[in-house]
Scaffold this active site. Structure first.
Site, PDB file in Angstrom:
ATOM      1  N   GLY A 197      26.314  75.790  44.405  1.00 17.47           N
ATOM      2  CA  GLY A 197      25.451  76.959  44.617  1.00 17.47           C
ATOM      3  C   GLY A 197      26.112  77.982  45.524  1.00 17.47           C
ATOM      4  N   ILE A 209      26.732  77.515  38.985  1.00 18.85           N
ATOM      5  CA  ILE A 209      26.488  77.598  37.546  1.00 18.85           C
ATOM      6  C   ILE A 209      26.818  79.007  37.057  1.00 18.85           C
ATOM      7  CG2 ILE A 209      24.034  78.293  37.627  1.00 18.85           C
ATOM      8  CD1 ILE A 209      23.532  76.122  35.454  1.00 18.85           C
ATOM      9  N   TYR A 216       8.246  73.775  45.573  1.00 23.04           N
ATOM     10  CA  TYR A 216       9.471  73.790  46.387  1.00 23.04           C
ATOM     11  C   TYR A 216       9.336  72.806  47.562  1.00 23.04           C
ATOM     12  CZ  TYR A 216      13.155  76.032  49.269  1.00 23.04           C
ATOM     13  OH  TYR A 216      14.259  76.316  50.022  1.00 23.04           O
TER      14      TYR A 216
HETATM   15  P1  NAD Z   1      20.065  81.200  46.232  1.00 23.09           P
HETATM   16  O1  NAD Z   1      18.966  81.178  45.221  1.00 23.09           O
HETATM   17  O2  NAD Z   1      20.494  82.508  46.794  1.00 23.09           O
HETATM   18  O3  NAD Z   1      21.355  80.486  45.624  1.00 23.09           O
HETATM   19  C1  NAD Z   1      21.262  79.311  44.844  1.00 23.09           C
HETATM   20  C2  NAD Z   1      22.531  79.237  43.985  1.00 23.09           C
HETATM   21  O4  NAD Z   1      22.422  78.067  43.181  1.00 23.09           O
HETATM   22  C3  NAD Z   1      22.674  80.437  43.035  1.00 23.09           C
HETATM   23  O5  NAD Z   1      23.938  81.024  43.193  1.00 23.09           O
HETATM   24  C4  NAD Z   1      22.512  79.823  41.647  1.00 23.09           C
HETATM   25  O6  NAD Z   1      23.322  80.440  40.665  1.00 23.09           O
HETATM   26  C5  NAD Z   1      22.952  78.396  41.896  1.00 23.09           C
HETATM   27  N1  NAD Z   1      22.409  77.467  40.897  1.00 23.09           N
HETATM   28  C6  NAD Z   1      21.214  77.506  40.262  1.00 23.09           C
HETATM   29  N2  NAD Z   1      21.121  76.486  39.393  1.00 23.09           N
HETATM   30  C7  NAD Z   1      22.272  75.777  39.498  1.00 23.09           C
HETATM   31  C8  NAD Z   1      22.765  74.608  38.860  1.00 23.09           C
HETATM   32  N3  NAD Z   1      22.042  73.954  37.920  1.00 23.09           N
HETATM   33  N4  NAD Z   1      23.991  74.159  39.210  1.00 23.09           N
HETATM   34  C9  NAD Z   1      24.725  74.812  40.136  1.00 23.09           C
HETATM   35  N5  NAD Z   1      24.337  75.939  40.754  1.00 23.09           N
HETATM   36  C10 NAD Z   1      23.097  76.403  40.442  1.00 23.09           C
HETATM   37  O7  NAD Z   1      19.647  80.190  47.414  1.00 23.09           O
HETATM   38  P2  NAD Z   1      20.085  80.255  48.950  1.00 23.09           P
HETATM   39  O8  NAD Z   1      19.148  81.159  49.642  1.00 23.09           O
HETATM   40  O9  NAD Z   1      21.546  80.477  49.070  1.00 23.09           O
HETATM   41  O10 NAD Z   1      19.710  78.775  49.385  1.00 23.09           O
HETATM   42  C11 NAD Z   1      20.694  77.750  49.504  1.00 23.09           C
HETATM   43  C12 NAD Z   1      20.010  76.472  49.929  1.00 23.09           C
HETATM   44  O11 NAD Z   1      19.320  76.675  51.174  1.00 23.09           O
HETATM   45  C13 NAD Z   1      18.954  75.953  48.941  1.00 23.09           C
HETATM   46  O12 NAD Z   1      18.962  74.553  48.926  1.00 23.09           O
HETATM   47  C14 NAD Z   1      17.651  76.442  49.552  1.00 23.09           C
HETATM   48  O13 NAD Z   1      16.574  75.644  49.158  1.00 23.09           O
HETATM   49  C15 NAD Z   1      17.951  76.319  51.037  1.00 23.09           C
HETATM   50  N6  NAD Z   1      17.116  77.195  51.847  1.00 23.09           N
HETATM   51  C16 NAD Z   1      17.239  78.539  51.774  1.00 23.09           C
HETATM   52  C17 NAD Z   1      16.411  79.353  52.533  1.00 23.09           C
HETATM   53  C18 NAD Z   1      16.506  80.865  52.463  1.00 23.09           C
HETATM   54  O14 NAD Z   1      15.728  81.551  53.152  1.00 23.09           O
HETATM   55  N7  NAD Z   1      17.423  81.422  51.699  1.00 23.09           N
HETATM   56  C19 NAD Z   1      15.460  78.775  53.396  1.00 23.09           C
HETATM   57  C20 NAD Z   1      15.344  77.390  53.433  1.00 23.09           C
HETATM   58  C21 NAD Z   1      16.202  76.604  52.673  1.00 23.09           C
END
Ligand code: NAD
Length: 326
Positions: free
Chosen positions: A8, A35, A141
């Site tokens: 990701g 992905i 979630y």
């Molecule tokens: P994001 O949605 O910006 O990025 C997620 C990435 O995962 C994307 O680039 C997407 O293309 C990729 N992805 C989707 N499906 C996929 C698959 N099947 N295989 C591989 N890649 C895939 O999310 P983020 O904000 O960067 O969050 C990263 C992590 O941190 C996540 O686990 C999220 O739950 C956690 N998180 C984020 C926040 C926030 O505020 N952003 C808060 C709490 C937790």
């Protein structure tokens, strides 16, 4: 040096974590994967297209690069998971299980996986939510992150997998657009403000949520991963805090720099999610175990974002706004 794989990596957190880990360890030591196609914010270095639901492909990449550490970030965020329940569960839980299985089978050194404040539900203590507060989430979630935390603890207990986790609050950065979460407004608001445009907020003005500047999130992640294993007392996921504010308070912080900024409130379905989450977090376990301390408060973060945003995105800033004076 142990080679690192990031899943990701093209997302909001992944883009920034990848470039920081590459700065620390060297470009070739950090393999970015997603992905999606790679973006140029990841910097120079190896990239693999990887769907985390494909366990054999994860194994193939781990073997190819002799990976020892995985930062598993791929997930479906809160607002998007409500729209696609099954994918939310499948990606967030099965993706993690695939990574944990690979870690077990290939005796990897360490795994990082993010949880979220979304594990808390309406019955958790709202202010200063303790580490062991009730976790009865009411969102897809939150349910998936709650299950993920228990899987992490299970693989650690049963197989000795050194998996470490943080319950991130809403993450705010200027280098990537957010991926469909409930705290996305706190990123979008800066983009509108610096362009001199009014902002319509999808949360009520007094909905306070725990938040964190991206630099602090990256710092906390690296501190946790660098901590000696015997210092890690929490094997589900650590509460981690930094700042806590409402839409009204972030708007006030922006107005100190841009007095003409205007905000309106038009709450949508995301308000229902936000209403079940804590106002603020008690992160004393992280502070005790591995000396966590955030570096940014709301006004420092606002100043830093407004200063860097226009150049980073090559934005058209109206003549009435002098970025050099922010
Ligand atoms: P994001 O949605 O910006 O990025 C997620 C990435 O995962 C994307 O680039 C997407 O293309 C990729 N992805 C989707 N499906 C996929 C698959 N099947 N295989 C591989 N890649 C895939 O999310 P983020 O904000 O960067 O969050 C990263 C992590 O941190 C996540 O686990 C999220 O739950 C956690 N998180 C984020 C926040 C926030 O505020 N952003 C808060 C709490 C937790």
């Amino acid at each position: 040096m142990s080679k690192i794989l990031i899943t990701g990596a093209c997302g909001q957190l992944g883009s920034e974590l990848t470039s920081e880990l590459r700065r620390i360890h060297g470009n070739d030591q950090v393999i970015a994967s997603d992905i999606s196609e790679p973006n140029d914010r990841l910097g120079e270095g190896p990239f693999e297209q990887l769907d985390v639901l494909d366990e054999s492909k994860i194994k193939e990449i781990v073997d190819k690069y002799e990976i020892k550490i995985i930062y598993h970030l791929a997930a479906l965020l809160s607002a998007n998971a409500e729209k696609n329940i099954y994918l939310g569960w499948k990606l967030n839980v099965n993706g993690l299980l695939n990574v944990l299985e690979v870690a077990k089978d290939k005796s990897l050194e360490k795994i990082f996986w993010p949880s979220s404040i979304a594990v808390f539900g309406p019955d958790a203590k709202k202010k200063g939510t303790p580490q062991n507060s009730a976790c009865n989430p009411t969102t897809v979630y939150g349910i998936s992150k709650m299950a993920g935390e228990q899987w992490c603890a299970y693989y650690h207990r049963k197989f000795g997998v050194d998996v470490r986790s943080l319950r991130y609050p809403g993450l705010i950065g200027y280098k990537a657009m957010p991926g469909g979460g409930t705290t996305d407004y706190a990123v979008d608001i800066y983009h509108k403000a610096i362009k001199g445009e009014p902002f319509e907020c999808f949360l009520e003005k007094d909905t306070k949520l725990p938040m964190m500047y991206m630099q602090d999130a990256v710092k906390a992640t690296i501190m946790l991963m660098n901590a000696p294993a015997e210092k890690i007392s929490v094997r589900t996921s650590y509460n981690i805090g930094a700042i806590s504010f409402s839409p009204e308070e972030i708007a006030e912080s922006i107005k100190q720099k841009l007095p003409d900024f205007e905000i309106q409130y038009n709450p949508d379905h995301r308000q229902d999610i936000a209403s079940t989450w804590p106002d603020s977090i008690d992160d004393s376990a992280a502070r005790t175990d591995w000396k966590w301390k955030p570096g940014f408060d709301l006004d420092n973060m606002t100043a830093d974002i407004l200063k860097h945003l226009p150049e980073f995105w090559d934005l058209d800033v109206p003549d009435t706004i002098n970025v050099d004076k922010i």
